[in-house]
Design an enzyme around this catalytic site. Structure first.
Site, short mmCIF file in Angstrom:
data_model
loop_
_atom_site.label_atom_id
_atom_site.label_comp_id
_atom_site.label_asym_id
_atom_site.label_seq_id
_atom_site.Cartn_x
_atom_site.Cartn_y
_atom_site.Cartn_z
N ASN A 91 68.91 124.68 -9.71
CA ASN A 91 70.11 124.83 -8.89
C ASN A 91 69.97 124.25 -7.50
OD1 ASN A 91 72.52 126.55 -7.74
ND2 ASN A 91 70.74 127.20 -6.56
N TYR A 156 75.84 112.17 -3.11
CA TYR A 156 76.06 113.45 -3.80
C TYR A 156 76.70 113.20 -5.17
CZ TYR A 156 77.29 118.39 -4.46
OH TYR A 156 77.40 119.68 -4.95
N ILE A 189 83.06 126.45 -4.34
CA ILE A 189 82.58 127.83 -4.46
C ILE A 189 82.22 128.32 -3.05
CG2 ILE A 189 80.87 129.33 -5.60
CD1 ILE A 189 82.66 127.69 -7.58
P1 NAI Z 1 73.46 126.77 -0.59
O1 NAI Z 1 73.24 125.78 0.49
O2 NAI Z 1 74.01 128.11 -0.30
O3 NAI Z 1 72.11 126.95 -1.45
C1 NAI Z 1 71.29 125.87 -1.77
C2 NAI Z 1 69.85 126.35 -1.78
O4 NAI Z 1 69.02 125.24 -2.14
C3 NAI Z 1 69.38 126.82 -0.39
O5 NAI Z 1 68.77 128.08 -0.50
C4 NAI Z 1 68.40 125.75 0.05
O6 NAI Z 1 67.36 126.24 0.88
C5 NAI Z 1 67.87 125.27 -1.30
N1 NAI Z 1 67.27 123.95 -1.18
C6 NAI Z 1 67.73 122.86 -0.51
N2 NAI Z 1 66.85 121.86 -0.59
C7 NAI Z 1 65.81 122.31 -1.33
C8 NAI Z 1 64.58 121.74 -1.75
N3 NAI Z 1 64.23 120.49 -1.41
N4 NAI Z 1 63.76 122.49 -2.52
C9 NAI Z 1 64.08 123.75 -2.86
N5 NAI Z 1 65.21 124.36 -2.46
C10 NAI Z 1 66.06 123.64 -1.71
O7 NAI Z 1 74.40 126.00 -1.63
P2 NAI Z 1 75.16 126.45 -2.97
O8 NAI Z 1 76.58 126.19 -2.76
O9 NAI Z 1 74.71 127.76 -3.44
O10 NAI Z 1 74.63 125.29 -3.93
C11 NAI Z 1 73.81 125.52 -5.06
C12 NAI Z 1 73.99 124.34 -6.00
O11 NAI Z 1 75.35 124.32 -6.44
C13 NAI Z 1 73.72 122.97 -5.38
O12 NAI Z 1 73.04 122.16 -6.30
C14 NAI Z 1 75.12 122.44 -5.12
O13 NAI Z 1 75.15 121.04 -5.11
C15 NAI Z 1 75.87 123.02 -6.30
N6 NAI Z 1 77.30 123.08 -6.12
C16 NAI Z 1 77.86 123.84 -5.13
C17 NAI Z 1 79.24 123.88 -4.99
C18 NAI Z 1 79.91 124.68 -3.93
O14 NAI Z 1 81.14 124.52 -3.77
N7 NAI Z 1 79.24 125.56 -3.23
C19 NAI Z 1 80.11 123.12 -5.88
C20 NAI Z 1 79.42 122.38 -6.89
C21 NAI Z 1 78.06 122.38 -6.99
#
Ligand code: NAI
Length: 252
Positions: A91, A156, A189
């Site tokens: 994720n 992205y 989200i």
């Molecule tokens: P968020 O920013 O709240 O969480 C992302 C997490 O990934 C953070 O805890 C961060 O520290 C961690 N992270 C970042 N780079 C990292 C690395 N190099 N190694 C390990 N961990 C790392 O974001 P969210 O929204 O929870 O996103 C989770 C996933 O869902 C992502 O892949 C995002 O692209 C995807 N996504 C999110 C959407 C949204 O609207 N929030 C929509 C579609 C997909």
């Protein structure tokens, strides 16, 4: 029981925040031992504390998913801690910049693709042999609506499309080993990632949300529900899919 992860082990990357945290909490609530993996140690430890205070079992492993050595160590720690691996949720991801294509700096491209795409490949590379060794299992990669249509920044969108392809090839190569591999494709989200995107460009998020027929943002719990279902026996004949959780965005 169809949704029951009692005594199974699940690793969730990017579990310090947003969708990953809720997914980790949900697997723990369903009885799994959860490996909380993230580059953010404070947030990761907080997720573990939240799980433990609800009576669940979890351990934190600090991991940068774009680093092959870190990912290998993460999977080894999961196996050491709980004796094997049954479920993996890849994720972790970042949003990156939204510059027009010809203006994307090369290092900005590399950063997004290294984390969002190469990072998931590295996770699969080390997770899949453990799932096979345990007799099978399930993986969900977190892509996006940007994995199926042009909805976001250039690196992205490219990385999230790549993730759908990676999911399909992994699903076909590992089906004979009883490992199912799916992707989820969330719309907008309500997470810290979207808060940051909203701060950078206040109009953009409102515009995206307006394009979701259900007329609101999704919640991290709603994405976690889909992920847990895809990993459960209820989805035993589902593999290689890119499953939208998008309030109807892609149906238009
Ligand atoms: P968020 O920013 O709240 O969480 C992302 C997490 O990934 C953070 O805890 C961060 O520290 C961690 N992270 C970042 N780079 C990292 C690395 N190099 N190694 C390990 N961990 C790392 O974001 P969210 O929204 O929870 O996103 C989770 C996933 O869902 C992502 O892949 C995002 O692209 C995807 N996504 C999110 C959407 C949204 O609207 N929030 C929509 C579609 C997909």
């Amino acid at each position: 029981m169809a949704i029951d992860f009692e005594s199974e082990t699940a690793v969730v990357t990017g579990a310090a925040s947003g969708i990953g945290r809720k997914t980790a909490e949900r697997f723990a609530a369903e009885g799994a031992n959860v490996v909380v993996s993230d580059v953010d140690a404070d947030g990761g430890r907080e997720t573990v504390e939240r799980i433990e205070s609800d009576g669940g079992t979890a351990t934190f492993v600090e991991t940068d998913v774009s680093d092959g050595g870190d990912v290998e160590a993460m999977v080894a720690e999961a196996v050491d801690a709980y004796g094997g691996l049954d479920v993996a949720v890849n994720n972790a991801g970042i949003e990156g910049e939204t510059d027009p294509l010809a203006e994307v700096p090369e290092d900005a491209w590399d950063r997004v693709v290294d984390i969002n795409l190469k990072g998931v490949w590295l996770c699969l590379k080390h997770e899949l042999p453990e799932l096979v060794a345990g007799g099978g299992g399930a993986v969900v990669n977190v892509s996006s609506i940007a994995g199926l249509v042009s909805a976001g920044g250039v690196p992205y969108v490219a990385s999230k499309h790549g993730l759908v392809g990676l999911t399909r090839v992994a699903a076909t190569q590992y089906a004979a080993d009883d490992v199912r591999v799916n992707a989820v494709c969330p719309g907008v989200i309500d997470t810290p990632m979207v808060d940051r995107a909203g701060d950078a460009d206040p109009g953009a998020i409102e515009q995206f949300v307006g394009m979701q027929p259900l007329g609101r943002m999704g919640t991290p719990e709603e994405v976690a529900n889909a992920i847990v279902w895809l990993c459960s026996d209820e989805a035993s004949f589902v593999t290689g899919t890119a499953y939208p959780v998008d309030g109807g965005y892609l149906a238009q």
